[in-house]
Scaffold this motif. Structure first.
Motif, PDB file in Angstrom:
ATOM      1  N   UNK A 105       0.784  -1.339   0.010  1.00 11.99           N
ATOM      2  CA  UNK A 105       0.069  -0.102   0.071  1.00 11.99           C
ATOM      3  C   UNK A 105       0.797   1.167  -0.106  1.00 11.99           C
ATOM      4  N   UNK A 106       2.118   1.040   0.156  1.00 10.91           N
ATOM      5  CA  UNK A 106       3.188   2.457   0.130  1.00 10.91           C
ATOM      6  C   UNK A 106       4.080   2.108  -1.198  1.00 10.91           C
ATOM      7  N   UNK A 107       3.808   2.740  -2.180  1.00  8.65           N
ATOM      8  CA  UNK A 107       4.506   2.505  -3.460  1.00  8.65           C
ATOM      9  C   UNK A 107       5.882   2.987  -3.029  1.00  8.65           C
ATOM     10  N   UNK A 108       6.801   2.329  -3.565  1.00 11.05           N
ATOM     11  CA  UNK A 108       8.156   2.674  -3.355  1.00 11.05           C
ATOM     12  C   UNK A 108       8.716   2.305  -2.275  1.00 11.05           C
ATOM     13  N   UNK A 109       7.992   1.926  -1.147  1.00 11.35           N
ATOM     14  CA  UNK A 109       8.760   1.266   0.162  1.00 11.35           C
ATOM     15  C   UNK A 109       8.777  -0.153   0.373  1.00 11.35           C
ATOM     16  N   UNK A 110       9.673  -0.664   0.875  1.00 10.06           N
ATOM     17  CA  UNK A 110      10.001  -2.081   0.802  1.00 10.06           C
ATOM     18  C   UNK A 110       9.411  -2.659   2.325  1.00 10.06           C
ATOM     19  N   UNK A 111       9.049  -3.818   2.429  1.00 12.14           N
ATOM     20  CA  UNK A 111       8.626  -4.486   3.569  1.00 12.14           C
ATOM     21  C   UNK A 111       9.752  -4.391   4.545  1.00 12.14           C
ATOM     22  N   UNK A 112      11.043  -4.476   4.131  1.00 16.90           N
ATOM     23  CA  UNK A 112      11.964  -4.486   5.138  1.00 16.90           C
ATOM     24  C   UNK A 112      12.254  -3.052   5.651  1.00 16.90           C
ATOM     25  N   UNK A 113      12.108  -2.079   4.820  1.00 15.27           N
ATOM     26  CA  UNK A 113      12.279  -0.675   5.284  1.00 15.27           C
ATOM     27  C   UNK A 113      10.856  -0.275   6.096  1.00 15.27           C
ATOM     28  N   UNK A 114       9.880  -0.715   5.977  1.00 16.95           N
ATOM     29  CA  UNK A 114       8.644  -0.389   6.786  1.00 16.95           C
ATOM     30  C   UNK A 114       8.761  -1.171   8.152  1.00 16.95           C
ATOM     31  N   UNK A 115       9.306  -2.586   8.099  1.00 19.94           N
ATOM     32  CA  UNK A 115       9.540  -3.284   9.337  1.00 19.94           C
ATOM     33  C   UNK A 115      10.565  -2.552  10.249  1.00 19.94           C
ATOM     34  N   UNK A 116      11.680  -2.112   9.648  1.00 14.60           N
ATOM     35  CA  UNK A 116      12.641  -1.494  10.296  1.00 14.60           C
ATOM     36  C   UNK A 116      12.235  -0.148  10.991  1.00 14.60           C
ATOM     37  N   UNK A 117      11.359   0.641   9.911  1.00 17.19           N
ATOM     38  CA  UNK A 117      10.809   1.979  10.527  1.00 17.19           C
ATOM     39  C   UNK A 117      10.049   1.716  11.654  1.00 17.19           C
ATOM     40  N   UNK A 118       9.118   0.776  11.493  1.00 23.46           N
ATOM     41  CA  UNK A 118       8.193   0.409  12.596  1.00 23.46           C
ATOM     42  C   UNK A 118       8.946   0.266  13.857  1.00 23.46           C
ATOM     43  N   UNK A 119      10.062  -0.841  13.932  1.00 19.69           N
ATOM     44  CA  UNK A 119      10.591  -1.413  14.842  1.00 19.69           C
ATOM     45  C   UNK A 119      11.454  -0.129  15.713  1.00 19.69           C
ATOM     46  N   UNK A 120      12.004   0.879  14.952  1.00 14.82           N
ATOM     47  CA  UNK A 120      12.897   1.917  15.381  1.00 14.82           C
ATOM     48  C   UNK A 120      12.194   3.138  15.483  1.00 14.82           C
ATOM     49  N   UNK A 121      11.082   3.585  14.857  1.00 17.42           N
ATOM     50  CA  UNK A 121      10.396   4.899  15.161  1.00 17.42           C
ATOM     51  C   UNK A 121       8.907   4.669  15.429  1.00 17.42           C
ATOM     52  N   UNK A 122       8.348   3.876  15.058  1.00 18.32           N
ATOM     53  CA  UNK A 122       6.807   4.114  15.164  1.00 18.32           C
ATOM     54  C   UNK A 122       6.231   3.435  16.679  1.00 18.32           C
ATOM     55  N   UNK A 123       6.760   2.215  16.902  1.00 13.82           N
ATOM     56  CA  UNK A 123       6.450   1.484  17.874  1.00 13.82           C
ATOM     57  C   UNK A 123       6.163   2.225  18.972  1.00 13.82           C
ATOM     58  N   UNK A 124       7.405   2.820  19.239  1.00 15.16           N
ATOM     59  CA  UNK A 124       7.505   3.418  20.549  1.00 15.16           C
ATOM     60  C   UNK A 124       6.512   4.823  20.678  1.00 15.16           C
ATOM     61  N   UNK A 125       5.852   5.036  19.506  1.00 12.01           N
ATOM     62  CA  UNK A 125       4.963   5.979  19.593  1.00 12.01           C
ATOM     63  C   UNK A 125       3.419   5.476  20.183  1.00 12.01           C
ATOM     64  N   UNK A 126       3.241   4.209  20.100  1.00 10.36           N
ATOM     65  CA  UNK A 126       2.031   3.732  20.630  1.00 10.36           C
ATOM     66  C   UNK A 126       1.812   4.043  21.950  1.00 10.36           C
ATOM     67  N   UNK A 127       0.859   4.538  22.477  1.00 11.05           N
ATOM     68  CA  UNK A 127       0.420   5.087  23.776  1.00 11.05           C
ATOM     69  C   UNK A 127       0.513   3.542  24.672  1.00 11.05           C
ATOM     70  N   UNK A 128      -0.087   2.632  23.946  1.00  5.61           N
ATOM     71  CA  UNK A 128      -0.574   1.307  24.587  1.00  5.61           C
ATOM     72  C   UNK A 128       0.255   0.072  23.874  1.00  5.61           C
ATOM     73  N   UNK A 129       1.314  -0.268  24.125  1.00  6.99           N
ATOM     74  CA  UNK A 129       2.191  -1.493  23.814  1.00  6.99           C
ATOM     75  C   UNK A 129       1.402  -2.555  22.950  1.00  6.99           C
ATOM     76  N   UNK A 130       0.281  -2.718  23.828  1.00  7.00           N
ATOM     77  CA  UNK A 130      -0.587  -3.843  23.282  1.00  7.00           C
ATOM     78  C   UNK A 130      -1.105  -3.718  21.964  1.00  7.00           C
ATOM     79  N   UNK A 131      -1.193  -2.433  21.505  1.00  5.50           N
ATOM     80  CA  UNK A 131      -1.564  -2.247  20.065  1.00  5.50           C
ATOM     81  C   UNK A 131      -0.832  -3.103  19.228  1.00  5.50           C
ATOM     82  N   UNK A 132       0.173  -3.250  19.534  1.00  9.50           N
ATOM     83  CA  UNK A 132       1.239  -4.288  18.669  1.00  9.50           C
ATOM     84  C   UNK A 132       0.767  -5.473  18.953  1.00  9.50           C
ATOM     85  N   UNK A 133      -0.502  -5.862  18.452  1.00 10.41           N
ATOM     86  CA  UNK A 133      -0.999  -7.363  19.114  1.00 10.41           C
ATOM     87  C   UNK A 133      -0.313  -8.090  18.402  1.00 10.41           C
TER      88      UNK A 133
END
Length: 293
Positions: A105-133
């Motif tokens: 759903x994100x043209x030009x972005x790779x799964x690896x890039x998104x995965x890394x970005x999630x783990x390093x940037x986005x995950x920590x922004x979730x108010x409740x960690x359990x959102x990462x079900x």
DNA sequence: AAAGGCGTCAACCGCGGTTCC
DNA sequence: GGGAACCGCGGTTGACGCCTT
């Protein structure tokens, strides 16, 4: 599709390459050039035979990864935009760690890039960690903060995620609704989830569609988009003419058929208004990021 | 200035799914 | 129908750079 090599003699999975003969680690510019030059001229063919043909002392798998995650011409480098982050958040809330699906759903972005970005940037922004079900086992011990989403919503989200997952993995031939389940059921769950609720509350949405209380969304075989109350009879439904669904921009009438219902679910989730409460925390932390392009 | 800690991200690993023989 | 070959995916690792002490 794939060409057969010589018949194997060994049982079990073969090593993808001779480990002793391949180079590992970071790619050099020279290797990159060899890889790009060869693919530009000949295509990659089967990855297993690619390194030999291209003159690389690399595992075919490594070549594929280097190409798909880094050297492909359509790769979009650079910082993620706010819209891209929103998309990742929304899809991850439903799909979990289905990075390839998110990447689609994100043209030009790779799964690896998104995965890394999630783990390093986005995950920590979730108010409740359990959102990462999806990765809940790894985050079980994470602290729960006071501004977490209501538990009931989390359950609904997970339910929607599971259903969307199931749909996405379905054989297209089986996309017609199960006999005992309304065809819109999984879609309804997404709609009724915390995420969907945010969407329902949006001014933009309500200006386009009059949403009744306890509203849910359903789809019909005809190319219209219908909102109805839970358990509403057919005559209680209010139809939306395709040209009225301008809110989304992505809802072409053709997309409202059952066969594309998984896509529609994702489209709906991606169609959250930017000011939705659900993703406010996303904006909050992005100030100090200043990485948006 | 140096050492240790931490974050990021490219690359690797192993498994599951699909296709072909 | 079963096994081999291959691809793609998700999880993990490790190198590197930056930050903190």
């Amino acid at each position: 599709m794939k060409k057969r090599g010589k018949k194997g003699k060994k049982m079990g999975r073969l090593a993808c390459c001779e480990k002793s003969e391949v180079k590992k680690g970071a790619w050099t510019p020279e290797e990159d050039k060899l890889l790009v030059d060869y693919i530009t001229k000949n295509g990659h063919g089967t990855w297993r035979s690619f390194p030999k043909l291209a003159g690389l002392r690399r595992c075919g798998k490594s070549c594929r990864l280097r190409w798909t995650n880094y050297l492909r011409p359509d790769i979009k480098r650079g910082a993620f935009s706010f819209e891209e982050e929103q998309t990742i958040f929304q899809l991850h809330s439903v799909l979990g760690n289905k990075w390839a699906t998110v990447a689609s759903r994100l043209p030009g972005r790779t799964d690896n890039e998104i995965k890394n970005y999630w783990n390093s940037h986005l995950r920590k922004r979730i108010p409740n960690q359990s959102t990462d079900l999806q990765a809940s086992s790894a985050s079980k011990s994470a602290d729960t903060k006071s501004n977490s989403l209501p538990t009931a919503h989390m359950v609904e989200l997970e339910s929607a995620r599971v259903e969307a997952n199931a749909k996405l993995s379905m054989d297209p031939i089986n996309l017609s609704p199960p006999k005992d389940l309304p065809n819109c059921d999984y879609f309804l769950r997404a709609w009724n989830s915390a995420a969907g609720e945010s969407f329902q509350k949006s001014k933009d949405f309500n200006s386009v569609i009059k949403v009744e209380s306890d509203s849910v969304v359903t789809m019909q075989a005809d190319p219209t988009f219908t909102v109805c109350s839970t358990g509403a009879s057919a005559d209680q439904r209010c139809k939306i003419e395709p040209e009225e669904a301008t809110n989304s921009g992505s809802y072409s009438p053709d997309s409202y058929n059952v066969g594309k219902s998984s896509d529609i679910t994702l489209d709906l989730l991606l169609d959250f208004p930017n000011d939705g409460e659900y993703l406010q925390y996303l904006k909050g932390d992005s100030d100090d990021d200043s990485s948006y392009t």
